[in-house]
Design a protein around this motif. Structure first.
Motif, short mmCIF file in Angstrom:
data_model
loop_
_atom_site.label_atom_id
_atom_site.label_comp_id
_atom_site.label_asym_id
_atom_site.label_seq_id
_atom_site.Cartn_x
_atom_site.Cartn_y
_atom_site.Cartn_z
N VAL A 203 0.84 -1.19 0.00
CA VAL A 203 0.00 0.00 0.00
C VAL A 203 0.88 1.25 0.00
N ASP A 204 1.96 1.23 0.81
CA ASP A 204 2.88 2.37 0.86
C ASP A 204 3.47 2.65 -0.51
N ARG A 205 3.96 1.58 -1.13
CA ARG A 205 4.62 1.77 -2.42
C ARG A 205 3.61 2.27 -3.45
N ALA A 206 2.43 1.63 -3.45
CA ALA A 206 1.40 2.04 -4.40
C ALA A 206 1.03 3.51 -4.18
N GLU A 207 1.00 3.91 -2.90
CA GLU A 207 0.66 5.29 -2.60
C GLU A 207 1.72 6.25 -3.11
N ARG A 208 2.99 5.86 -2.95
CA ARG A 208 4.07 6.73 -3.46
C ARG A 208 4.00 6.85 -4.97
N ILE A 209 3.73 5.72 -5.63
CA ILE A 209 3.63 5.77 -7.09
C ILE A 209 2.47 6.68 -7.50
N TYR A 210 1.36 6.52 -6.82
CA TYR A 210 0.19 7.33 -7.14
C TYR A 210 0.48 8.82 -6.87
N ALA A 212 3.36 10.29 -7.02
CA ALA A 212 4.24 10.79 -8.07
C ALA A 212 3.45 11.08 -9.34
N MET A 213 2.42 10.27 -9.59
CA MET A 213 1.59 10.52 -10.77
C MET A 213 0.78 11.81 -10.59
N LEU A 214 0.19 11.97 -9.40
CA LEU A 214 -0.58 13.19 -9.13
C LEU A 214 0.28 14.42 -9.29
N ALA A 215 1.53 14.34 -8.77
CA ALA A 215 2.43 15.49 -8.81
C ALA A 215 2.72 15.90 -10.25
N ARG A 216 2.58 14.97 -11.17
CA ARG A 216 2.81 15.33 -12.57
C ARG A 216 1.51 15.49 -13.33
N GLY A 217 0.48 15.88 -12.59
CA GLY A 217 -0.75 16.31 -13.24
C GLY A 217 -1.74 15.22 -13.61
N CYS B 53 4.12 20.88 -2.63
CA CYS B 53 3.63 20.60 -3.98
C CYS B 53 2.17 20.14 -3.95
N GLY B 54 1.54 20.25 -2.80
CA GLY B 54 0.11 19.96 -2.77
C GLY B 54 -0.23 18.48 -2.71
N LEU B 55 0.74 17.63 -2.39
CA LEU B 55 0.40 16.21 -2.22
C LEU B 55 -0.21 16.00 -0.84
N LEU B 56 0.18 16.85 0.11
CA LEU B 56 -0.49 16.90 1.41
C LEU B 56 -1.01 18.32 1.58
N GLN B 80 1.20 22.24 -11.39
CA GLN B 80 1.92 22.65 -12.59
C GLN B 80 3.05 23.61 -12.25
N THR B 81 2.88 24.37 -11.18
CA THR B 81 3.90 25.35 -10.80
C THR B 81 5.05 24.69 -10.05
N VAL B 82 4.71 23.69 -9.23
CA VAL B 82 5.72 23.07 -8.38
C VAL B 82 5.95 21.63 -8.80
N GLY B 83 7.18 21.31 -9.19
CA GLY B 83 7.50 19.93 -9.56
C GLY B 83 8.29 19.27 -8.45
N ILE B 84 8.12 17.97 -8.29
CA ILE B 84 8.87 17.29 -7.23
C ILE B 84 9.59 16.05 -7.77
N VAL B 85 10.87 15.95 -7.46
CA VAL B 85 11.66 14.77 -7.82
C VAL B 85 11.71 13.89 -6.58
N PHE B 86 11.11 12.70 -6.67
CA PHE B 86 11.03 11.82 -5.51
C PHE B 86 12.38 11.24 -5.15
N GLN B 87 12.48 10.82 -3.90
CA GLN B 87 13.74 10.24 -3.43
C GLN B 87 14.10 8.99 -4.22
N ASN B 88 13.10 8.11 -4.42
CA ASN B 88 13.35 6.85 -5.11
C ASN B 88 12.77 6.91 -6.52
N PRO B 89 13.63 6.97 -7.54
CA PRO B 89 13.10 7.10 -8.91
C PRO B 89 12.17 5.94 -9.29
#
Ligand SMILES: Nc1ncnc2c1ncn2[C@@H]1O[C@H](COP(=O)(O)OP(=O)(O)O)[C@@H](O)[C@H]1O
Ligand SMILES: [Mg+2]
Lengths: 260, 236
Positions: A203-210, A212-217, B53-56, B80-89
């Protein structure tokens, strides 16, 4: 295995250069559906027909340049599940139906074999298509064919999360083996804890993936290339030939008579 | 003062489980500044980046990005204004090819396909990953994955770039290349890290977090040189 999982989570390969990948994905989606329906509608005892069905998958694999290694690995992931489902057949149904080299063959064993074969063929067929055109493309094709978007997006997510879980299980298994001192089994009491941890991790991993997707619109639909393939004559030709073969295999009489 | 800047006013965050991650955070960052967010494990760096970045969404106080308050209704603009590079690609790379990965953001923004192609080419060039464009992200090395993850964020042309522990799990060479990439950014950049040499080289300004509180904000040289402060914050 780690790579295999990442690969699946990414929705399969992107080999548009193959023959199978060059056709309109909608045609391939219909072909896959027809194949699955035809193959799964065969009575379990028609082993001869199932062998012919296996040939069609192999032709598909050749057209999509999908290696047998890939198919075998994918099949191996599902095999335990199939064994579990089919394992009772030989025990329940002991009607003898013949003998080979002095060993009596029962109906149960035959249906068990056929069930296994059908399951494996289904997994192999899906693998060939997802490898050749990608799972995302397959879902997009289904949507363009009229499947509601909510269903295709759901399909994409379930597919990914399923393998996220398998991937996390792999990691935990490796971590456990590294510290087990050679002992293989796991006491039941520990099992419960491990299963819980696996769920939380997935669930944690799936949440992080999700996230990351949200953060990119991401807004509930996977983006696709705007320029979509036009349906061409060769797609029609391919669609007819490729659906005809499995459907014919399933309904034409003479081949049935080859069955056991 | 330029239009795009970040401002936090007395921000606090509680996780739904009740865990208090951040309290009373206030600071401002101006356009084009590169700022380090330093703190020991569990200090709240990742949580703060996710708020930015609005995730929380903050449970107290307010966050303003480029004049827009972060909230449910402004999420699309903020992202769109704030991009985030996650710790684990591995958490970030989800598409079948590098090219599709980088185009993921721009396509989500409903840009025309020519514009998507232009942004993709540009982001590949910026991160020196053009030769990887047809590869599958999961077959890349750790350093290459990081570069692609950065490219996938740059392609959305954000004004602010957040990076969570960018040097974690990179080998020395990949780490150096990544730092060179960041040095070329003209974005407002916030880098969460406890890699102090990296912070010293990339960020003139540093914010120090300790157990969810902002305990220092000032010139990097000065703060990192403060033996007593660093020890108190479990950074030495
Ligand atoms: N998903 C979560 N649920 C509950 N608590 C969390 C969660 N993520 C982080 N925390 C808690 O919030 C605090 C800050 O964590 P985090 O922001 O990840 O710190 P850092 O990135 O500086 O290591 C920690 O005490 C951590 O245990
Ligand atoms: Mg963190």
């Amino acid at each position: 295995m780690r790579e295999e999982i990442s690969h699946i989570i990414a929705g399969g390969a992107d080999q548009r250069q193959t023959l199978l990948g060059s056709y309109d994905p909608r045609a391939t989606a219909i072909v896959l559906l027809c194949y699955l329906i035809a193959m799964l509608s065969l009575p379990v005892t028609y082993l001869g027909d199932l062998v012919v069905m296996g040939c069609w998958v192999m032709i598909g694999a050749a057209m999509g340049e999908v290696g047998f290694g890939t198919i075998f690995r994918r099949v191996a992931m599902i095999l335990p599940l199939l064994l579990l489902i089919g394992a009772f057949n030989p025990i329940i149904d002991r009607t003898p139906i013949g003998s080979i080299a002095g060993i009596t063959l029962t109906r149960g064993w035959l249906t068990f074999g056929a069930l296994l074969l059908r399951g494996l063929l289904a997994v192999a067929a899906v693998t060939v298509v997802t490898e050749a055109i990608g799972f995302t493309a397959l879902c997009n094709a289904l949507r363009r064919l009229g499947l509601p978007r909510i269903l295709t997006e759901l399909l994409l997510f379930v597919y990914r999360y399923l393998f996220v879980i398998v991937g996390e299980a792999e990691d935990m298994q490796r971590a456990r083996l590294a510290r087990s001192g050679g002992r293989r089994g796991l006491p039941l009491r520990v099992w419960a804890g491990v299963t819980g941890t696996l769920l939380v991790r997935s669930v944690d991993r799936a949440e992080r993936i999700y996230g990351a997707m949200l953060a990119r619109g991401y807004r509930g639909r996977m983006p696709e290339r705007r320029a979509q393939q036009r349906w061409q004559w060769r797609d029609t030709l391919y669609l007819f030939t490729a659906t005809l073969l499995p459907v014919a295999t399933a309904i034409i009489k003479p081949i049935h008579q080859l069955s056991v | 003062m330029s239009h795009h800047y970040l401002e936090l006013r007395n921000v606090g965050y509680n996780y739904p489980s009740g865990a208090r991650a951040l309290s009373g955070i206030s600071f401002r960052i101006h356009h084009g500044q590169r700022v380090a967010l330093v703190g020991a494990n569990g200090a709240g760096k990742s949580s703060l980046l996710q708020l930015l970045c609005g995730l929380l969404l903050p449970t107290e106080g307010e966050i303003i990005v480029g004049g827009v308050k972060v909230g449910k209704r402004t999420l699309r603009r903020i992202r769109q204004t704030v991009g985030i590079v996650f710790q684990n690609p591995d958490d970030q790379l989800i598409m079948p090819t590098v090219e599709d990965e980088i185009a993921f953001g721009p396509r989500n923004m409903d840009l025309p396909e020519e514009e998507v192609a232009r942004l993709t080419d540009w982001a590949l060039e910026q991160t020196s990953t053009t030769h990887l464009r047809h590869r599958a992200p999961y077959t890349l090395s750790g350093g290459e994955k990081k570069s692609v993850a950065i490219a996938s964020v740059l392609a959305m042309e954000p004004s602010v770039v957040l990076m969570d522990e960018p040097s974690a799990s990179l080998d020395p060479r990949a780490r150096r290349l990544m730092m060179e990439q960041v040095e070329r950014f003209c974005h407002t950049t916030i880098i969460a890290s406890h890699d102090l040499p990296l912070v010293e080289r990339l960020c003139p300004r540093t914010l120090i977090l300790h157990r969810g509180r902002l305990v220092a904000d000032g010139a990097t040289k000065q703060l990192l040189g403060d033996q007593k402060l660093m020890e108190e914050c479990e950074l030495l």
